[in-house]
Design an enzyme around this catalytic site. Structure first.
Site, mmCIF file in Angstrom:
data_model
loop_
_atom_site.group_PDB
_atom_site.id
_atom_site.type_symbol
_atom_site.label_atom_id
_atom_site.label_comp_id
_atom_site.label_asym_id
_atom_site.label_seq_id
_atom_site.Cartn_x
_atom_site.Cartn_y
_atom_site.Cartn_z
ATOM 1 N N SER A 171 -11.382 -0.487 -0.428
ATOM 2 C CA SER A 171 -10.074 -0.179 0.436
ATOM 3 C C SER A 171 -10.259 -0.866 1.836
ATOM 4 O O SER A 171 -9.341 -1.595 2.354
ATOM 5 C CB SER A 171 -9.372 1.045 0.219
ATOM 6 O OG SER A 171 -8.470 0.999 -0.950
ATOM 7 N N ASP A 201 0.958 -1.061 0.012
ATOM 8 C CA ASP A 201 0.027 0.161 0.199
ATOM 9 C C ASP A 201 1.019 1.195 -0.001
ATOM 10 O O ASP A 201 2.111 1.147 -0.639
ATOM 11 C CB ASP A 201 -0.976 -0.137 1.224
ATOM 12 C CG ASP A 201 -2.123 0.452 1.103
ATOM 13 O OD1 ASP A 201 -2.248 1.812 0.924
ATOM 14 O OD2 ASP A 201 -3.382 -0.139 0.968
ATOM 15 N N HIS A 256 -3.205 6.061 3.526
ATOM 16 C CA HIS A 256 -4.368 5.036 3.076
ATOM 17 C C HIS A 256 -3.791 3.803 3.739
ATOM 18 O O HIS A 256 -4.461 2.799 4.497
ATOM 19 C CB HIS A 256 -4.221 4.987 1.482
ATOM 20 C CG HIS A 256 -5.256 4.124 1.210
ATOM 21 N ND1 HIS A 256 -4.773 2.670 0.801
ATOM 22 C CD2 HIS A 256 -6.544 3.876 0.937
ATOM 23 C CE1 HIS A 256 -5.845 2.061 0.196
ATOM 24 N NE2 HIS A 256 -6.953 2.899 0.274
#
Length: 549
Positions: free
Chosen positions: A373, A141, A175
């Site tokens: 996600s 990620d 994120h």
């Protein structure tokens, strides 16, 4: 006609123009085929991923160098390499008999959509001692900020860090840290506890401070996870990222990478994408699963809204959650859905997302995000818990168990969501291409009497018959296929009797969510769709973020 293949992720919008090119018998990806005809761009260098019949040797690399190219990275585990090469030399490279397929090094991005309160817990599994201790999970990620939530009793559970975008492996975007908290955060004294709060984390950063990355970076990270499998007991890879599908998964190097990891004994869990609202081609969001979630091996995850309660009975699908079947191959996806809307998880101040969306700050190092996600690490965490209980489970057995035990009984025929910003209503139908096998149910999974006796849990593909007007599951009758009629539960039990009628029919005149006369059906299965026998070239442009409550 201008068409769009939209990737609902911050900063990336892929716009496809209606130039038809044949792709099936050529070694060049669609974009590179168009590059051949763009005389004004032939002097430019392009980054490409080249797949070979054999693991490329120095002799193969020297051929590329002789064409004016440069070796950037070896991708031996998928018999490929990442090069920079003059666009004018790409066709010459394709003429090499050892080359099987060439793609550009495509952009990839995080799969979150709207940002605004839902808490993910795994209290029951944790209460019986299943917390994922000793199991390694690779989070590929934007990196991870090493917060106290990722330590237990003073021992840091982030056991390995590496960046594939330069600089530090620490998260600059936000994120990856949020994903890590959902999967393996311990809450640090709060109620915001991840699914597997004792799991070890392998932090592989592939997205930059703006949430952007490339295929090559992700493939390198997957290759690294495979190489470190034994050292860190890596049993799971989480990929909360993706991009549009531009060819069959049998050709796409990103799909080949996740398959290689799967065959190496690592369960790969991937976001379905956030394009369920996309009606640009009158498909009502069908056919929008992103790569590498389009691969038949991996566990592809869609997003459910828990609507602020701890019970499943009022859960509804997030209208932005991407729907199957997959482009080109028509695999039945997603495999399962899980809570991912308005999730509170770790994300400290000072990162890109923290600065952009101040209203999403909860307190301290916690933040709200939504999207597939966020649903993906919920499922990845469940896989970690399963492996903690039975380390001998194969990725295929884990996938089969998740799908078999998924809850399906409460689903309505349809639901309506309203975008709080635009006021636009979106209707979702609860078919196999929207909710897969149902909503993740960890307790039900632990209640299975034994591990599913399967050697393969590849997602089946679906086929349309013009004669009968029906869409049916294909490749589901073999005894070694989890969805086959000869195994103990049969295909109707895996997906539910409301999703599959007799003879493996999933879409037809007698199915509640539509018939062959509907506009969306004709576009999905017609000859002129964007994922049929032709496709379009792409370029990237900025896009904003949207979502629902």
């Amino acid at each position: 006609m201008k068409k769009k293949l939209r990737l609902a992720a911050t900063g990336v919008l892929v716009v496809a123009f209606g130039t038809t090119v044949a792709w099936g018998g050529d070694k060049l990806a669609p974009e590179l085929q168009l590059e051949k005809t763009a005389a004004g761009r032939l002097a430019a260098n392009v980054e490409v991923i080249v797949q070979y019949k054999v693991t490329p040797t120095q002799a193969h690399h020297n051929k590329v160098i002789g064409l004016g190219g440069k070796l950037n990275n070896k991708l031996d585990f998928i018999r490929a390499a990442h090069y920079s090469i003059p666009a004018s030399a790409v066709q010459s490279l394709a003429n090499d008999p050892d080359v099987t397929y060439i793609t550009p090094n495509r952009p990839i991005a995080a799969m979150f959509d709207q940002l605004t309160d839902d808490t993910v817990h795994s209290d029951w599994a944790n209460s019986i001692g299943q917390k994922g201790a000793g199991v390694g999970v690779a989070i590929i990620d934007s990196g991870i900020v090493d917060l106290p939530d990722f330590s237990n009793n003073g021992t840091d559970r982030i056991v390995y860090n590496q960046s594939f975008v330069g600089g530090t492996a620490a998260d600059q975007f936000g994120h990856g840290t949020h994903v890590a908290g959902i999967l393996a955060g311990n809450g640090n004294g709060t109620v915001y506890i991840g699914v597997a709060p004792s799991a070890n984390i392998i932090n592989l950063r592939v997205l930059d401070a703006n949430g952007h990355g490339t295929d090559a970076g992700v493939i390198q990270a997957i290759q690294t996870a495979v190489s470190l499998k034994s050292q860190y007991n890596i049993q799971v890879i989480n990929l909360s990222l993706g991009r549009p599908v531009l060819e069959s998964s049998a050709l796409d190097p990103l799909d080949q990478a996740v398959e290689a990891a799967w065959k190496a004994g690592i369960a790969v869990v991937v976001a379905a994408g956030n394009e369920g609202r996309d009606n640009n081609d009158n498909t009502n969001g069908y056919g929008t699963i992103a790569a590498p979630g389009n691969d038949p091996y991996v566990i592809t995850v869609g997003c459910i809204k828990s609507n602020g309660t701890a019970t499943m009975s009022d859960d509804t699908i997030a209208s932005y959650s991407s729907k199957g079947p997959t482009a080109f191959d028509h695999y039945a996806k997603p495999d399962v859905v899980a809570p991912g809307n308005l999730v509170i998880s770790t994300l400290p101040p000072g990162l890109t997302l923290s600065n952009l969306y101040l209203a999403n700050r909860v307190a301290g190092n916690f933040f709200i995000l939504s999207g597939t996600s966020m649903a993906t690490p919920v499922v990845a965490g469940a896989v970690v818990l399963g492996l903690g209980a039975d380390p001998n489970l194969t990725p295929d057995q884990e996938k089969a168990a998740l799908m078999l035990s998924a809850t399906k009984s409460y689903f309505p025929k349809s639901s309506v969501a309203v975008d709080p910003t635009t006021g636009i209503s979106y209707t979702s139908n609860y078919d196999i291409f929207t909710v897969g096998a149902g909503e993740l149910n960890i307790r039900s999974g632990f209640s299975l009497p034994s591990a599913p006796p399967v050697s393969s849990a590849e997602s089946p593909y679906v086929s349309y018959s013009a004669t009968t007007g029906l869409v049916t599951l294909q490749g589901v009758s073999g005894q070694n296929v989890v969805w086959g009629s000869n195994v103990v539960w049969g295909s109707n039990v895996v997906w539910g009797s409301n999703a599959i009628l007799s003879n493996n029919v999933v879409w037809g005149s007698n199915v509640v969510w539509g018939s062959s006369s509907t506009t969306g059906f004709n576009v999905v299965w017609g000859s002129n769709v964007v994922w049929g026998s032709s496709t379009d070239a792409a370029e990237t442009l900025p896009v904003t973020i949207a979502g629902e409550q």
